[in-house]
Motif scaffolding. Structure first.
Motif, short mmCIF file in Angstrom:
data_model
loop_
_atom_site.label_atom_id
_atom_site.label_comp_id
_atom_site.label_asym_id
_atom_site.label_seq_id
_atom_site.Cartn_x
_atom_site.Cartn_y
_atom_site.Cartn_z
N ASN A 9 44.60 103.64 64.69
CA ASN A 9 44.32 103.16 63.34
C ASN A 9 44.68 104.15 62.24
OD1 ASN A 9 43.26 100.62 64.10
ND2 ASN A 9 41.31 101.57 64.63
N LEU B 225 50.64 104.05 61.70
CA LEU B 225 51.19 102.84 61.09
C LEU B 225 52.55 103.12 60.46
CD1 LEU B 225 50.86 99.88 60.19
CD2 LEU B 225 49.60 100.72 58.20
N ASP C 32 53.60 97.54 69.12
CA ASP C 32 52.46 97.72 68.22
C ASP C 32 52.05 99.20 68.19
OD1 ASP C 32 51.03 98.16 70.64
OD2 ASP C 32 50.59 96.01 70.79
N GLU D 187 37.46 94.03 49.88
CA GLU D 187 38.57 93.97 48.93
C GLU D 187 38.25 94.73 47.66
OE1 GLU D 187 41.39 90.67 46.66
OE2 GLU D 187 40.00 90.05 48.24
N HIS E 57 45.96 101.03 56.91
CA HIS E 57 45.96 99.87 57.81
C HIS E 57 44.85 98.89 57.44
CE1 HIS E 57 42.73 101.98 59.92
NE2 HIS E 57 42.47 100.86 60.55
N HIS E 58 43.73 99.41 56.90
CA HIS E 58 42.67 98.51 56.43
C HIS E 58 43.17 97.67 55.25
CE1 HIS E 58 40.13 101.51 58.58
NE2 HIS E 58 39.39 100.44 58.83
N GLU F 144 46.28 96.84 54.68
CA GLU F 144 47.23 95.86 55.20
C GLU F 144 46.51 94.68 55.84
OE1 GLU F 144 51.44 98.12 56.04
OE2 GLU F 144 50.43 97.07 57.66
N GLN F 145 45.51 94.96 56.65
CA GLN F 145 44.78 93.89 57.32
C GLN F 145 44.05 93.00 56.32
OE1 GLN F 145 42.30 96.03 60.08
NE2 GLN F 145 43.94 96.31 61.58
N MET F 146 43.49 93.61 55.31
CA MET F 146 42.71 92.85 54.34
C MET F 146 43.59 91.93 53.51
SD MET F 146 39.81 94.34 51.84
CE MET F 146 38.91 94.78 53.32
N HIS F 147 44.72 92.45 53.08
CA HIS F 147 45.59 91.69 52.18
C HIS F 147 46.72 90.96 52.89
CE1 HIS F 147 43.68 93.22 48.57
NE2 HIS F 147 43.83 94.46 48.99
N GLN F 148 46.92 91.27 54.19
CA GLN F 148 48.03 90.69 54.94
C GLN F 148 49.37 90.93 54.23
OE1 GLN F 148 47.72 88.97 58.17
NE2 GLN F 148 45.95 90.31 57.91
N ASP G 107 52.64 93.98 53.66
CA ASP G 107 53.35 95.05 54.36
C ASP G 107 53.47 96.29 53.47
OD1 ASP G 107 54.83 96.47 56.19
OD2 ASP G 107 56.70 95.34 55.84
#
Length: 328
Positions: free
Chosen positions: A16, A21, A64, A260, A307-308, A310-314, A316
């Motif tokens: 993570n 990443l 990954d 967020e 990475h948090h 990226e995951q939250m907002h989807q 890149d």
């Protein structure tokens, strides 16, 4: 490109981590990745300046970040000339080696400075990182974005500051990261002030800061790239880190949760006040920790939580960083 990431030690890297990443995204975009530990540099002959590095190619099966960590740990080190790489990216945390390997961070910066003088692109600028090796770096910026602060090893200085701040302050080490040894001192535990100062001072100077009421709501980790906010499809690379229970620290590995971040004009103005100096200092990728209209810390070595975001907002964000790197 050949992008070499300088880290503390490979076995301490995590799936993570922001470094993981960025390295994985670089592979996906067709770049070669090398990992160099702080103990892996070489100076001598053939090559004059090099490093024992683990090398991963984009043609390898790395679907990954978890697989990347596995591949790295299974890849033997080989000696590479630093002049054969395109980017030397410093992504280590000096505090991790402060006790067991106190020589490591300074040596890494010295080798990186040599590399920069040989014409190798080094991020972030190692000469500026040397000056930013503790939290006094924030004092180089606009006073209006800084919480009231003193730096000392004298408990009487801190007691006086405590009284001036209506008996509520934050204590933390001048050189530290990850929320280690951060304490809230108020009327209820003031009897522990001297003991707390002495405990922190065993490892160096102590920072005493005013307590910001907004800190009870957490902080914003806000990323800047070459002095500009990282934004993809109208969304900013940022997270709101919220501490849990009675915890005062907003660091994720101290148990904080992410949600967020609401990026408003106030946060953008606050970030803008430090942008020019960061660019001047050669700070390519930076993480600001913002509470209200104050910057609590400027993270210039290895800011995390990308990475948090990226995951939250989807979105890149890591790809945007690597593509920007391609254009330099």
């Amino acid at each position: 490109m050949k992008i070499a990431f300088v880290i503390n030690q490979t076995h301490k890297e995590d799936v993570n981590f922001t470094t993981t990443l960025l390295a994985w995204k670089a592979l996906q975009l067709g770049h070669e990745v090398l990992y160099i530990g702080l103990a892996d540099f070489y100076y001598g002959a053939h090559p004059l300046l090099g490093a024992h590095a683990r090398h991963v190619l984009p043609s390898q099966a790395v679907p990954d970040t978890a697989t990347l960590i596995q591949v790295l740990r299974a890849t033997p080190k080989k000696l590479y000339a630093l002049t054969d790489i395109d980017v030397l990216w410093l992504r280590f945390d000096p505090v991790l080696d402060m006790i067991n390997r106190p020589w490591a961070a300074a040596a890494g910066l010295q080798f990186a400075t040599l590399a920069q003088k040989k014409g190798i692109r080094v991020l972030n600028n190692p000469e500026a990182l040397t000056k930013a090796s503790n939290k006094l770096y924030l004092e180089n910026f606009d006073d209006t974005i800084q919480p009231k602060t003193i730096v000392t090893r004298n408990s009487q200085d801190i007691l006086q500051f405590f009284q001036e701040q209506q008996e509520k302050i934050i204590l933390k080490p001048l050189k530290g990261s990850g929320g280690r040894n951060v304490f809230l001192i108020n009327k209820d535990n003031a009897q522990n002030l001297k003991q707390t100062v002495e405990a922190i001072a065993r490892d160096g100077y102590v920072i005493a800061q005013e307590y910001l009421p907004e800190a009870a709501l957490g902080d914003i980790r806000f990323f800047l790239l070459n002095g500009k906010p990282i934004q993809v499809n109208g969304k900013y690379a940022a997270v709101h880190r919220v501490q849990q229970g009675n915890e005062i620290r907003s660091n994720l590995h101290q148990g904080a949760k992410v949600q967020e971040a609401q990026i408003d004009a106030n946060i953008l103005r606050t970030a803008e006040k430090v942008a020019h100096q960061l660019v001047k200092d050669g700070m390519y990728l930076v993480g600001l920790d913002i509470v209200g209209d104050k910057i609590m810390e400027i993270n210039v070595f290895s800011p995390g939580a990308l990475h948090h975001a990226e995951q939250m907002h989807q979105e890149d964000f890591s790809g945007a960083i690597i593509r920007d790197l391609e254009s330099l």
